[in-house]
Design a protein around this motif. Structure first.
Motif, PDB file in Angstrom:
ATOM      1  N   VAL A   1       0.836  -1.195   0.000  1.00  0.00           N
ATOM      2  CA  VAL A   1       0.000   0.000   0.000  1.00  0.00           C
ATOM      3  C   VAL A   1       0.866   1.238   0.000  1.00  0.00           C
ATOM      4  O   VAL A   1       0.642   2.204  -0.729  1.00  0.00           O
ATOM      5  N   GLU A   2       1.909   1.212   0.822  1.00  0.00           N
ATOM      6  CA  GLU A   2       2.693   2.430   0.997  1.00  0.00           C
ATOM      7  C   GLU A   2       4.050   2.080   1.573  1.00  0.00           C
ATOM      8  O   GLU A   2       4.184   1.160   2.374  1.00  0.00           O
ATOM      9  N   ILE A   3       5.092   2.811   1.131  1.00  0.00           N
ATOM     10  CA  ILE A   3       6.415   2.640   1.739  1.00  0.00           C
ATOM     11  C   ILE A   3       7.048   4.016   1.853  1.00  0.00           C
ATOM     12  O   ILE A   3       6.952   4.831   0.936  1.00  0.00           O
ATOM     13  N   ASP A   4       7.631   4.281   3.025  1.00  0.00           N
ATOM     14  CA  ASP A   4       8.217   5.613   3.231  1.00  0.00           C
ATOM     15  C   ASP A   4       9.178   5.574   4.409  1.00  0.00           C
ATOM     16  O   ASP A   4       9.265   4.562   5.102  1.00  0.00           O
ATOM     17  N   ASN A   5       9.897   6.682   4.612  1.00  0.00           N
ATOM     18  CA  ASN A   5      10.710   6.770   5.821  1.00  0.00           C
ATOM     19  C   ASN A   5       9.808   6.571   7.022  1.00  0.00           C
ATOM     20  O   ASN A   5       8.680   7.079   7.046  1.00  0.00           O
ATOM     21  N   THR A   6      10.329   5.868   8.014  1.00  0.00           N
ATOM     22  CA  THR A   6       9.481   5.478   9.129  1.00  0.00           C
ATOM     23  C   THR A   6       8.808   6.688   9.783  1.00  0.00           C
ATOM     24  O   THR A   6       7.588   6.691   9.995  1.00  0.00           O
ATOM     25  N   ALA A   7       9.598   7.718  10.053  1.00  0.00           N
ATOM     26  CA  ALA A   7       9.039   8.887  10.719  1.00  0.00           C
ATOM     27  C   ALA A   7       7.890   9.464   9.906  1.00  0.00           C
ATOM     28  O   ALA A   7       6.808   9.754  10.428  1.00  0.00           O
ATOM     29  N   LYS A   8       8.111   9.570   8.602  1.00  0.00           N
ATOM     30  CA  LYS A   8       7.121  10.172   7.728  1.00  0.00           C
ATOM     31  C   LYS A   8       5.852   9.322   7.673  1.00  0.00           C
ATOM     32  O   LYS A   8       4.735   9.843   7.792  1.00  0.00           O
ATOM     33  N   LEU A   9       6.053   7.997   7.519  1.00  0.00           N
ATOM     34  CA  LEU A   9       4.892   7.123   7.388  1.00  0.00           C
ATOM     35  C   LEU A   9       4.029   7.142   8.639  1.00  0.00           C
ATOM     36  O   LEU A   9       2.802   7.086   8.575  1.00  0.00           O
ATOM     37  N   PHE A  10       4.688   7.241   9.779  1.00  0.00           N
ATOM     38  CA  PHE A  10       3.904   7.202  11.015  1.00  0.00           C
ATOM     39  C   PHE A  10       3.242   8.536  11.321  1.00  0.00           C
ATOM     40  O   PHE A  10       2.202   8.596  11.953  1.00  0.00           O
ATOM     41  N   VAL A  11       3.883   9.648  10.867  1.00  0.00           N
ATOM     42  CA  VAL A  11       3.312  10.952  11.179  1.00  0.00           C
ATOM     43  C   VAL A  11       2.261  11.351  10.152  1.00  0.00           C
ATOM     44  O   VAL A  11       1.145  11.735  10.495  1.00  0.00           O
ATOM     45  N   SER A  12       2.624  11.195   8.867  1.00  0.00           N
ATOM     46  CA  SER A  12       1.650  11.596   7.855  1.00  0.00           C
ATOM     47  C   SER A  12       1.582  10.575   6.725  1.00  0.00           C
ATOM     48  O   SER A  12       2.160  10.765   5.671  1.00  0.00           O
ATOM     49  N   PRO A  13       0.865   9.465   6.980  1.00  0.00           N
ATOM     50  CA  PRO A  13       0.715   8.452   5.936  1.00  0.00           C
ATOM     51  C   PRO A  13      -0.092   9.029   4.776  1.00  0.00           C
ATOM     52  O   PRO A  13      -0.994   9.832   4.981  1.00  0.00           O
ATOM     53  N   ARG A  14       0.283   8.603   3.553  1.00  0.00           N
ATOM     54  CA  ARG A  14      -0.422   9.117   2.383  1.00  0.00           C
ATOM     55  C   ARG A  14      -1.760   8.397   2.194  1.00  0.00           C
ATOM     56  O   ARG A  14      -2.726   8.979   1.758  1.00  0.00           O
ATOM     57  N   ASP A  15      -1.768   7.103   2.526  1.00  0.00           N
ATOM     58  CA  ASP A  15      -2.974   6.327   2.280  1.00  0.00           C
ATOM     59  C   ASP A  15      -3.802   6.225   3.553  1.00  0.00           C
ATOM     60  O   ASP A  15      -3.271   5.999   4.638  1.00  0.00           O
ATOM     61  N   LYS A  16      -5.104   6.354   3.398  1.00  0.00           N
ATOM     62  CA  LYS A  16      -5.971   6.319   4.569  1.00  0.00           C
ATOM     63  C   LYS A  16      -5.889   4.970   5.299  1.00  0.00           C
ATOM     64  O   LYS A  16      -5.918   4.901   6.520  1.00  0.00           O
ATOM     65  N   ARG A  17      -5.738   3.851   4.489  1.00  0.00           N
ATOM     66  CA  ARG A  17      -5.694   2.528   5.094  1.00  0.00           C
ATOM     67  C   ARG A  17      -4.467   2.377   5.992  1.00  0.00           C
ATOM     68  O   ARG A  17      -4.515   1.751   7.056  1.00  0.00           O
ATOM     69  N   THR A  18      -3.335   2.976   5.571  1.00  0.00           N
ATOM     70  CA  THR A  18      -2.131   2.937   6.401  1.00  0.00           C
ATOM     71  C   THR A  18      -2.405   3.622   7.732  1.00  0.00           C
ATOM     72  O   THR A  18      -2.099   3.094   8.807  1.00  0.00           O
ATOM     73  N   GLY A  19      -2.993   4.790   7.644  1.00  0.00           N
ATOM     74  CA  GLY A  19      -3.299   5.542   8.852  1.00  0.00           C
ATOM     75  C   GLY A  19      -4.204   4.758   9.778  1.00  0.00           C
ATOM     76  O   GLY A  19      -3.970   4.677  10.992  1.00  0.00           O
ATOM     77  N   ASP A  20      -5.232   4.155   9.195  1.00  0.00           N
ATOM     78  CA  ASP A  20      -6.156   3.364  10.012  1.00  0.00           C
ATOM     79  C   ASP A  20      -5.422   2.227  10.704  1.00  0.00           C
ATOM     80  O   ASP A  20      -5.664   1.938  11.874  1.00  0.00           O
ATOM     81  N   TYR A  21      -4.500   1.578   9.960  1.00  0.00           N
ATOM     82  CA  TYR A  21      -3.826   0.417  10.547  1.00  0.00           C
ATOM     83  C   TYR A  21      -2.894   0.824  11.679  1.00  0.00           C
ATOM     84  O   TYR A  21      -2.917   0.230  12.752  1.00  0.00           O
ATOM     85  N   ILE A  22      -2.090   1.877  11.462  1.00  0.00           N
ATOM     86  CA  ILE A  22      -1.106   2.207  12.506  1.00  0.00           C
ATOM     87  C   ILE A  22      -1.753   2.854  13.724  1.00  0.00           C
ATOM     88  O   ILE A  22      -1.208   2.810  14.813  1.00  0.00           O
ATOM     89  N   THR A  23      -2.931   3.391  13.548  1.00  0.00           N
ATOM     90  CA  THR A  23      -3.602   3.911  14.735  1.00  0.00           C
ATOM     91  C   THR A  23      -4.514   2.856  15.353  1.00  0.00           C
ATOM     92  O   THR A  23      -5.211   3.130  16.320  1.00  0.00           O
ATOM     93  N   GLY A  24      -4.486   1.657  14.773  1.00  0.00           N
ATOM     94  CA  GLY A  24      -5.218   0.551  15.392  1.00  0.00           C
ATOM     95  C   GLY A  24      -6.685   0.564  15.114  1.00  0.00           C
ATOM     96  O   GLY A  24      -7.463  -0.034  15.833  1.00  0.00           O
ATOM     97  N   ARG A  25      -7.105   1.262  14.020  1.00  0.00           N
ATOM     98  CA  ARG A  25      -8.530   1.311  13.755  1.00  0.00           C
ATOM     99  C   ARG A  25      -9.025   0.104  12.973  1.00  0.00           C
ATOM    100  O   ARG A  25     -10.199  -0.114  12.849  1.00  0.00           O
ATOM    101  N   PHE A  26      -8.084  -0.682  12.386  1.00  0.00           N
ATOM    102  CA  PHE A  26      -8.519  -1.973  11.828  1.00  0.00           C
ATOM    103  C   PHE A  26      -7.351  -2.954  11.808  1.00  0.00           C
ATOM    104  O   PHE A  26      -6.213  -2.587  12.044  1.00  0.00           O
ATOM    105  N   GLY A  27      -7.670  -4.208  11.469  1.00  0.00           N
ATOM    106  CA  GLY A  27      -6.640  -5.226  11.302  1.00  0.00           C
ATOM    107  C   GLY A  27      -6.291  -5.908  12.607  1.00  0.00           C
ATOM    108  O   GLY A  27      -6.821  -5.598  13.637  1.00  0.00           O
TER     109      GLY A  27
END
Ligand SMILES: Nc1ncnc2c1ncn2[C@@H]1O[C@H](COP(=O)(O)OP(=O)(O)OP(=O)(O)O)[C@@H](O)[C@H]1O
Ligand SMILES: [Mg+2]
Lengths: 285, 249
Positions: free
Chosen positions: B223-249
């Protein structure tokens, strides 16, 4: 009528039936062993085990029969064990699941179901006559080894399977080849199982009569075996002869011979059982 | 930035079922690439394809190519490949032998170290995996008796002994307590200087702690690959954001 057994009673009845069936298994064993020991122990002596028969086999010892059986059986296991283990390794570790593999597995299952007298006739035709071994230790051993091959393959495969697949994966993942993994991880850990299987096979084929009847055994040989191409006396066949073919045979010698054969087989099984317990104890996983 | 591994349009199948679909991803030399994603997203399948452990599975097939230093791994001898790309499994699998033999096993088989300097290889591998101090007095005792965390570091040491170029970690801490986990992570960060690391983890926090870059897999797709800091702070894809904040999966 609504007849229903109370559950406590039915539990008791079930238990009793199961327990009695189990007892039924050991009764014949006890009777056989008791009978043989009672009638045969008086014949057993150092002399009985270490001298030639005398007096038309009505007296003296059974040394040639003991040595004959031991040489046929040891010879057979030395042939069948390496072949069987190699086949088991191939089937277990290398063979893909294709038609050939399935045919081989089917052949092994069927080989195990062939009556032993058929093996005897096969050995007579192939080893004794076609290959010209004559009636000899080697012909008997080859016949027994073919008969025992499916058993050895099956127990060896069981032993190989008992080594966890994860060990193989761990070894492969380090760049170690398949063969080295087999040689240094799988085989050492399967060896106890393979060896106990081999000992049980020795016990099993020690008592076989039909396969050696036409291929190795002789009625009477006045000397001890000297080469692989000698005919020999063998315990099971000797037992058959002295119990049916010789008039006025002393009863205690017949039972004494049976006792020796029984001891040979039982002690092998015992060794296998003890070895299995021991290896299970020191097993590292 | 040099690419150590380059994956071109990789598709993987188990018995015809696609579990990785046209994956394009690269692994940079001396980075820790964390791969996160829910169960069944193909993370383990990807790792096992990278060192061709899947070759052993008759149901497995794949399309596309993977390059290690510009060499196609599917043209390489699998044993040579695995020597260069080591793999650590989720469950620690110590071999049923002593601690010392566990580590000397592969170097001996591969002819890497002579018996004379085997002691050095063993000590160095154990030091680099932060296990030396705990086992130096009992190298000859069975590896099975070690604790789970120690076993996992032993497995790391075993890989280090063959000096690979890339190490694949598949959820190396899933069975470990926080302290053991910290020790394994510490070992990984130390290893980054010498090795290229791909870390699959179910633990999003772990990815954020050790990953240089992080990739998010979902249903066999990147879905997405980026520098760790960037991916965790501002993910480009909504699904990434949902996953790292624990909203699904
Ligand atoms: N050996 C196998 N044979 C058949 N199918 C498999 C095999 N291994 C994995 N799969 C299938 O491939 C898909 C991806 O599995 P994979 O193990 O790669 O997921 P994962 O991301 O590692 O999951 P997890 O986080 O649970 O470890 C799943 O649908 C799984 O059922
Ligand atoms: Mg997985």
């Amino acid at each position: 009528m609504n007849f229903k057994l109370n559950p406590k009673l039915s539990q008791k009845i079930a238990y009793a039936v199961l327990f009695l069936s189990t007892i039924l298994v050991i009764i014949p064993v006890l009777i056989i062993v008791f009978n043989i020991v009672k009638n045969g122990y008086s014949a057993i002596s150092w002399e009985f085990l270490t001298t030639m028969p005398k007096d038309g086999m009505r007296a003296g010892g059974i040394l040639p029969a003991i040595l004959g059986t031991l040489s046929i059986v040891l010879c057979a296991i030395m042939i069948t064990l390496p072949v069987g283990v190699c086949a088991a390794i191939y089937l277990n570790e290398y063979a893909k699941d294709n038609l050939l593999t399935r045919i081989i597995k089917l052949a092994i299952v069927n080989l195990a179901g062939v009556p032993s007298v058929v093996y005897g006739l096969f050995g007579l035709g192939i080893f004794v006559m076609l290959l010209g071994c004559g009636v000899s230790i080697i012909a008997g051993a080859l016949t027994l080894s073919i008969m025992e091959l499916p058993v050895i393959i099956t127990t060896a495969r069981g032993a190989l399977n008992s080594v966890p697949y994860a060990f193989r994966e761990a070894s492969w993942s380090l760049g170690v080849s398949r063969w080295q993994t087999i040689r240094h991880i799988v085989l050492p850990n399967a060896l106890p199982g393979i060896m106990t299987g081999a000992i049980l096979s020795i016990a099993r084929i020690s008592g076989e009569t039909a396969p050696i009847l036409f291929t190795a055994a002789a009625f009477y040989v006045p000397h001890l075996p000297k080469s692989m191409f000698d005919q020999v006396m063998a315990l099971p066949y000797h037992l058959y002869i002295i119990s049916t073919q010789i008039p006025n045979m002393p009863k205690n010698i017949i039972f004494g011979t049976a006792l020796v054969l029984l001891m040979l087989v039982l002690s092998m099984s015992l060794i296998a059982i003890v070895a299995r317990i021991y290896f299970r104890k020191i097993r590292k996983w | 930035m040099v690419d150590k591994i380059k994956v071109n349009n990789l598709c993987c199948f188990y018995g015809g079922k696609e579990v990785i679909s046209s994956l394009n991803i690269n692994v940079v030399k001396n980075e820790i690439l964390s791969i996160i994603g829910p169960s069944n997203s193909g993370k383990t399948s990807f790792l096992r394809t990278l060192n061709r452990m899947n070759d052993m599975n008759v149901n497995f097939s794949r399309k596309g190519n993977i390059f290690l230093d510009d060499e196609n791994i599917f043209d390489m001898n699998p044993e040579n490949l695995r020597k260069r790309v080591g793999m650590l499994f989720a469950m620690p699998i110590p071999l049923p032998m002593s601690i010392y033999d566990n580590i000397s096993y592969a170097p001996k088989r591969l002819g890497i170290a002579s018996n004379r300097n085997m002691d050095e290889v063993v000590e160095k591998s154990l030091r680099d995996s932060s296990l030396w101090d705990e086992v130096k007095d009992r190298l000859n005792s069975s590896a099975i008796k070690l604790s789970g965390g120690q076993q996992q570091r032993l497995c790391i040491a075993r890989i280090l002994a063959i000096e690979p170029e890339v190490i694949l970690f598949d959820e190396p801490c899933s069975g470990l307590d926080p302290i053991s986990t910290a020790k394994v992570e510490e070992a990984m960060l130390k290893l980054k200087e010498k090795y290229t690391i791909v870390l699959v983890t179910n633990n999003v926090k772990q990815a954020s702690r050790v990953g240089t870059r992080t990739a998010f897999f979902l249903m066999g797709e990147l879905v997405e690959i980026d520098n760790t800091a960037k991916l965790f702070v501002s993910p480009r894809d909504k699904r990434t954001g949902d996953y790292i904040t624990g909203r699904f999966g």
